[in-house]
Design an enzyme around this catalytic site. Structure first.
Site, PDB file in Angstrom:
ATOM      1  N   LYS A 280       0.878  -1.185   0.000  1.00 15.58           N
ATOM      2  CA  LYS A 280       0.000   0.000   0.000  1.00 15.58           C
ATOM      3  C   LYS A 280       0.908   1.225   0.000  1.00 15.58           C
ATOM      4  CE  LYS A 280      -2.083   2.967   2.032  1.00 15.58           C
ATOM      5  NZ  LYS A 280      -1.849   4.380   1.661  1.00 15.58           N
TER       6      LYS A 280
ATOM      7  N   GLU B 292       8.623   1.256  11.365  1.00 21.71           N
ATOM      8  CA  GLU B 292       9.724   2.215  11.163  1.00 21.71           C
ATOM      9  C   GLU B 292       9.109   3.597  11.250  1.00 21.71           C
ATOM     10  OE1 GLU B 292      12.860   1.689  10.897  1.00 21.71           O
ATOM     11  OE2 GLU B 292      12.905  -0.470  10.582  1.00 21.71           O
TER      12      GLU B 292
ATOM     13  N   GLY C  83       1.558   4.735  13.372  1.00 18.69           N
ATOM     14  CA  GLY C  83       2.078   3.455  13.858  1.00 18.69           C
ATOM     15  C   GLY C  83       1.326   2.977  15.093  1.00 18.69           C
TER      16      GLY C  83
ATOM     17  N   CYS D 238      13.558  10.483   7.533  1.00 14.80           N
ATOM     18  CA  CYS D 238      13.288  10.065   8.921  1.00 14.80           C
ATOM     19  C   CYS D 238      14.511  10.158   9.821  1.00 14.80           C
ATOM     20  CB  CYS D 238      12.743   8.652   8.930  1.00 14.80           C
ATOM     21  SG  CYS D 238      13.836   7.489   8.114  1.00 14.80           S
TER      22      CYS D 238
ATOM     23  N   GLY E 134       6.231   5.099   8.559  1.00 16.26           N
ATOM     24  CA  GLY E 134       5.444   6.329   8.544  1.00 16.26           C
ATOM     25  C   GLY E 134       5.531   7.012   9.891  1.00 16.26           C
TER      26      GLY E 134
ATOM     27  N   GLU F 203       9.068  15.692  15.948  1.00 16.55           N
ATOM     28  CA  GLU F 203       9.485  15.636  14.549  1.00 16.55           C
ATOM     29  C   GLU F 203       8.721  16.691  13.743  1.00 16.55           C
ATOM     30  OE1 GLU F 203       8.196  12.284  12.025  1.00 16.55           O
ATOM     31  OE2 GLU F 203      10.327  11.964  11.661  1.00 16.55           O
TER      32      GLU F 203
END
Ligand code: NAD
Length: 491
Positions: free
Chosen positions: A184, A259, A242, A293, A237, A394
């Site tokens: 996906k 991740e 997550g 990331c 993502g 982030e």
């Protein structure tokens, strides 16, 4: 030379890949994708609903129980090598599509895709070493051994920042271990994955071994996470997504690789190589417009070298070439979409309110060619403290937060003062201090005198809220297997 959109974009909606065929969605529903450099629609894409996801999972299940299960390790290895060859043939088109869809400068786009055949070659080789073990159990009437077995159908859910290279980093170990997959891609950047699907078709896998379903996370993604026939979700993502996936996956006790996000520190000691450290900071704020990331977004500087470091970094930032990502000379393209641009602007306000001082290093006024696109200049937050949100959360853009320290103990405390633990960089010429940093920093990757760039043959994955499990290396393939214990009576 900028390429002509007409020559590379499909006129029909971009299809799904289900059971070895490019197909429309069952209901015919489509969505649009934009070019972030202009804000204009570039293509439409078929959107998979729950019925389409069910068809993809059913095809993957049939392939898993049928033809794919009969492949020997050597045959799986050869299949991965064929895909490596086909991907190399399609790499220029995929790189160009990521320029349009992600806004990534062409040189960086090519660099990220050119390595994907090597990922497949690596797993084609290490899968031949997959093995169980024999165990000398405390019962002489038994021979005890383990089998390392595949899991079944794996759902691979991807972000928008490196669409094809991250998809291959999940697909290669999953297939190497004997699983089948439903991919996906991010709905923000679906185009290059559809062309990747064409390479997959040409590589000649049995129908259903690899399926690709495009669509939004909340519907298409969730249908995959909920599906009882999906044994594992491998997700890359944001941390909040997550968490939602973990909650839903728990209801069917799925295996998970997550991740997630990061806020990686670049710790520069007074004996560090300042020029090299500035190079790392510059690469991390500009590469993919900071949307990486593992990028070092916290500059943790010893007070004695902080001014020298910032002067050198500033001298480079005022000259960054921002512009059309199709242009070979462009270093920084746009942010991927309006939503991410808004997120950056929200953090500018949050940081200022907290008492940090945001400073932008480029002025776009008068640059008519950037109008309509989602362009953001490089920004540093000065006068920050490690408890501030802009030092802990982030942001995902060309923004770094500057923090100063006096002692090594201070540096470690600041480096670890974040909910994330994806990667960290320390610059020092003192070997013992470098080793102490490697031990004391809570991150899945600690790089000494080297930027936080991952490679295919070494494990990568976060500590703390940056994730669960590993990608890359043999570890990723092992995470895509399960261990069966066999106890054999010889009495
Ligand atoms: P995102 O979490 O918004 O979306 C990622 C994917 O999840 C997309 O395909 C999306 O459609 C899907 N999704 C969203 N909600 C879902 C749901 N409820 N159920 C199932 N699927 C769902 O992330 P993004 O904005 O695409 O990417 C940016 C994030 O990715 C950043 O936080 C970045 O740090 C992270 N990232 C991490 C790594 C890593 O290796 N750790 C690598 C790249 C990006």
């Amino acid at each position: 030379m900028p390429f002509e959109l007409d020559t590379i974009l499909r006129k029909e909606p971009y299809p799904l890949l289900i059971d070895g065929k490019e197909v429309a969605s069952r209901e015919g529903r489509t969505f649009e994708t934009l070019n972030p450099a202009t804000g204009r629609v570039i293509a439409s894409v078929y959107e998979a609903d729950e019925g389409d996801v069910n068809a993809a999972v059913a095809a993957a299940r049939r392939a898993y129980e049928g033809p794919w299960s009969k492949f020997t390790p050597k045959e799986r290895s050869k299949a991965l090598l064929r895909l490596a060859t086909k991907l190399a043939e399609h790499s220029e088109l995929m790189a160009q599509l990521e320029v349009l869809d992600v806004g990534k400068p062409i040189a960086q786009s090519r660099a990220s895709i050119v390595g994907t055949p090597a990922t497949l070659e690596y797993y084609a080789s290490v899968l031949l070493t997959l093995a169980g073990e024999t165990i000398n159990v405390s019962d002489n009437s038994l021979i005890d051994f383990t089998l390392r077995e595949s899991l079944g159908v794996c759902g691979l859910i991807l972000p928008w920042n490196y669409p094809v290279s991250l998809a291959i980093l999940k697909l290669a170990p999953a297939l190497a271990a004997g699983n089948t997959v439903v991919i996906k891609p991010s709905e923000v950047t679906p185009l290059s994955s559809v062309e990747m699907g064409r390479a997959i078709l040409e590589a000649g896998f049995p129908a259903g071994v690899v399926n690709i379903v495009n669509g939004p996370g909340a519907t298409t993604g969730m249908a995959l996470v909920r599906h009882p026939d999906v044994a594992k979700i491998s997700f890359t993502g944001g941390t909040v997504t997550g968490q939602a996936i973990s909650r839903e996956a728990a209801t069917t006790v799925k295996r998970l690789t997550l991740e997630l996000g990061g806020k990686s520190p670049l710790v520069v000691f007074e004996d560090g190589d300042i020029a090299k450290a500035v190079g790392v900071a510059y690469a991390d704020i500009t590469r993919n417009t900071g949307q990486v990331c593992a990028a070092c977004t916290r500059l943790v500087l010893h007070e004695k070298v902080a001014d020298e470091f910032l002067e050198a970094l500033t001298a480079k930032l005022v000259k960054v070439k921002v512009g059309d990502p199709q242009d070979e000379g462009t270093e920084m393209g746009p942010i991927v979409n309006q939503r991410q641009m808004q997120r950056i602007s929200d953090y500018l306000a949050i940081g200022a309110e907290e008492g940090a001082r945001p400073q932008s290093y480029l002025d776009f006024s008068g640059r008519k060619e950037l109008e309509g696109g989602y362009f953001v200049p490089p920004i540093l937050f000065h006068d920050a403290e490690s408890g501030m949100r802009v030092a802990r959360e982030e942001i995902f853009g060309p923004v770094q937060t500057v923090l100063r320290f006096k002692t090594e103990e201070d540096a470690v405390r600041i480096a670890n003062d974040s909910p994330y633990g994806l990667a960290a960089v320390a610059m020092t010429r003192d070997a013992a201090r470098a080793m102490r940093m490697a031990r004391s920093v809570q991150a899945g990757s600690v790089c000494i005198n080297h930027g936080a760039k991952a490679a295919v043959d070494a494990p990568f994955g976060g500590y703390k809220q940056s994730g669960i499990g590993k990608e890359r290396g043999i570890a990723a393939m092992l995470d895509d297997t399960q261990i069966k214990n066999v106890r054999f009576s010889v009495a």
